[in-house]
Design a protein around this motif. Structure first.
Motif: not given
Length: 500
Positions: A66-69, A326-328, A363-367
């Motif tokens: 959701a945050m990536r979107l 955006l990395i997810d 870079l936004k890494l959602m790990l």
């Protein structure tokens, strides 16, 4: 009693809790994306005028996707109001194509851990450049269905103002990284060359010289035969050698380009290159246009950084001052299959401070939360290389009971008819206090569990009453029993023995 009937009584037009995945959640994407935020939003999103890196660790369902979107949505809004300093947005969240090609290069029969043990930072850089370049070429060519992994557009006036060196850079990047399957690589590259009005007459000099030399030798032979010069005819075997001499410069150029094409095909392990087609494309550049130009034909990051800088230069010419990656969904590729060790093998090469702090790159890494435990066990060398203290790291993407209560209310109000003021508490018996409700939601931990529980609670309540004798408030007993069952299922899921 129907759920729809119950919700309409509370002035809610659609079920706010029916969806669980932000990727396919119309309520979130259409109504809540601009109003529902995690408390850490500002730190993760940052300032779009200065793209920065953020590393977020969160459990399943905590809202990483959701945050990536949301980040993509807000960046697009920023682009609309800043046409001369936009962000080029890449979604690096589908790893399957890159991992499949990588596995073909390193050994299709090897086990997943052996395959990913060979994954390096330059493989990530190649994959990111493939996404970005393919999306850019789609938009330059105006294809009907451009890559959805890229958000951005191309100003044709800016494109036409590029000089020959910039056009050369774009064509070289397309040769190395355009991975579209809509056409053959040669046909698509030719379309791009013509769109850029990039002439290649200079590359025809060597074959023209070879052809002219061949014609001259053949003409000489014919003339000698017609004039009865038999002395020269006794040494016919020399003439093929003379013809070959005229083609030597072209053959040398052919071998050089074949070698370069072979190196690129061998070392861009996340791509799919046909050496013969790539050699043909590279033959359209003169020797001076390729001299000292970086190429991804070695196992190292130096060339990739130079190619990334060239790509950024082209984007800047088109009005983009930065790239947002955006990395997810790193746990979803079939090669990884949810394994924490394999996720680590995929992600850890990317945790390099030089890359994470590359100018103009955010870079936004959602790990997954499982990876945070590996971070805690790492040694000094890792911390010196990654410098996570400088990366806006969120150690745990947590939600309080109050925050989850606000999320539920925001979704209900988004689905309310005519902007009616609704509140989650209005759906429950007055005996169920606000404090008890908030404390109960805290035990659910993340939005996905919140939505699942509330949907299950609505089903249990409506199944307990008929349409003839509806009950418009959920009793405390129904709430407590549904919560106990759900928490038991949640615990089974956490231990890996339930579906959640």
């Amino acid at each position: 009693m129907k759920i729809k009937q119950f919700l309409e009584h509370h002035h809610i037009e659609r079920n706010p809790f029916a969806e669980e995945d932000a990727q396919t959640d119309p309520v979130f994407k259409e109504l809540c994306i601009q109003v529902v935020y995690h408390p850490a939003w500002d730190k993760v999103y940052g300032d779009p005028s200065e793209p920065s890196t953020a590393v977020v660790f969160g459990e399943k369902g905590s809202g990483k996707t959701a945050m990536r979107l949301q980040i993509a949505n807000h960046a697009e809004e920023y682009n609309r109001t800043h046409p001369d300093s936009k962000l080029y947005i890449l979604h690096y969240d589908d790893f399957n194509p890159f991992l499949d090609r990588f596995r073909q290069h390193v050994g299709p029969r090897k086990k997943a851990d052996k395959v990913l043990a060979q994954w390096r930072l330059w493989d990530h850089m190649d994959a990111i450049l493939s996404i970005g370049v393919t999306g850019l070429v789609d938009r330059v060519l105006g294809v009907k269905q451009p890559s959805k992994m890229v958000h951005g557009d191309v100003d044709t006036e800016r494109l036409d103002q590029m000089d020959r060196h910039q056009k050369r850079d774009l064509l070289l990047l397309a040769a190395y990284y355009d991975q579209s399957v809509a056409q053959t690589s040669k046909m698509r590259w030719e379309r791009l060359r013509k769109r850029l009005n990039f002439g290649v007459w200079g590359t025809q000099v060597l074959p023209a010289v070879g052809f002219a030399w061949t014609v001259a030798i053949v003409t000489l032979l014919i003339a000698m035969a017609m004039n009865g010069m038999n002395a020269g005819m006794h040494s016919l075997w020399l003439y093929p050698l003379l013809v070959a001499l005229g083609w030597i410069p072209w053959v040398v150029r052919f071998v050089q380009h074949w070698s370069l094409a072979s190196g690129v095909a061998r070392h861009v392990r996340t791509g799919n290159h046909d050496v013969h087609a790539l050699r043909k494309i590279l033959m359209n550049f003169t020797r001076s246009e390729l001299t000292a130009q970086p190429a991804p034909d070695k196992d190292r990051t130096d060339d990739r950084y130079e190619l990334l800088a060239k790509f950024q230069g082209l984007l800047q010419e088109l009005g983009y001052h930065g790239i947002l990656v955006l990395i997810d969904r790193v746990d979803e590729p079939h090669l990884i299959n949810g394994s924490a060790e394999l996720m680590k093998a995929l992600v850890w090469p990317m945790l390099d401070n030089k890359f994470l702090k590359h100018p103009g790159l955010g870079l936004k890494l959602m790990l997954p939360i499982e990876l945070s435990r590996f971070v805690e066990r790492e040694e000094r060398e890792f911390y010196q290389r990654a410098r996570l203290d400088k990366q806006n790291m969120i150690r745990s993407f947590q939600w309080t009971g109050e925050a989850l209560y606000d999320v539920a209310n925001a979704r209900m109000r988004a689905c309310a008819e005519g902007g009616a003021k609704v509140d989650l508490s209005d759906m429950f018996d007055e005996k169920l206090t606000h404090r008890r409700l908030v404390d109960s939601l805290r035990s659910l931990r993340v939005p996905r569990h919140l939505f699942k529980f509330l949907y299950r609670l609505l089903v249990d309540h409506c199944n307990s009453h008929s349409e003839a004798e509806p009950q418009w408030r959920i009793s405390g007993e129904t709430f407590e029993s549904a919560l106990a069952v759900y928490l038991r299922d949640q615990d089974s899921f956490d231990r890996g023995v339930g579906a959640g």
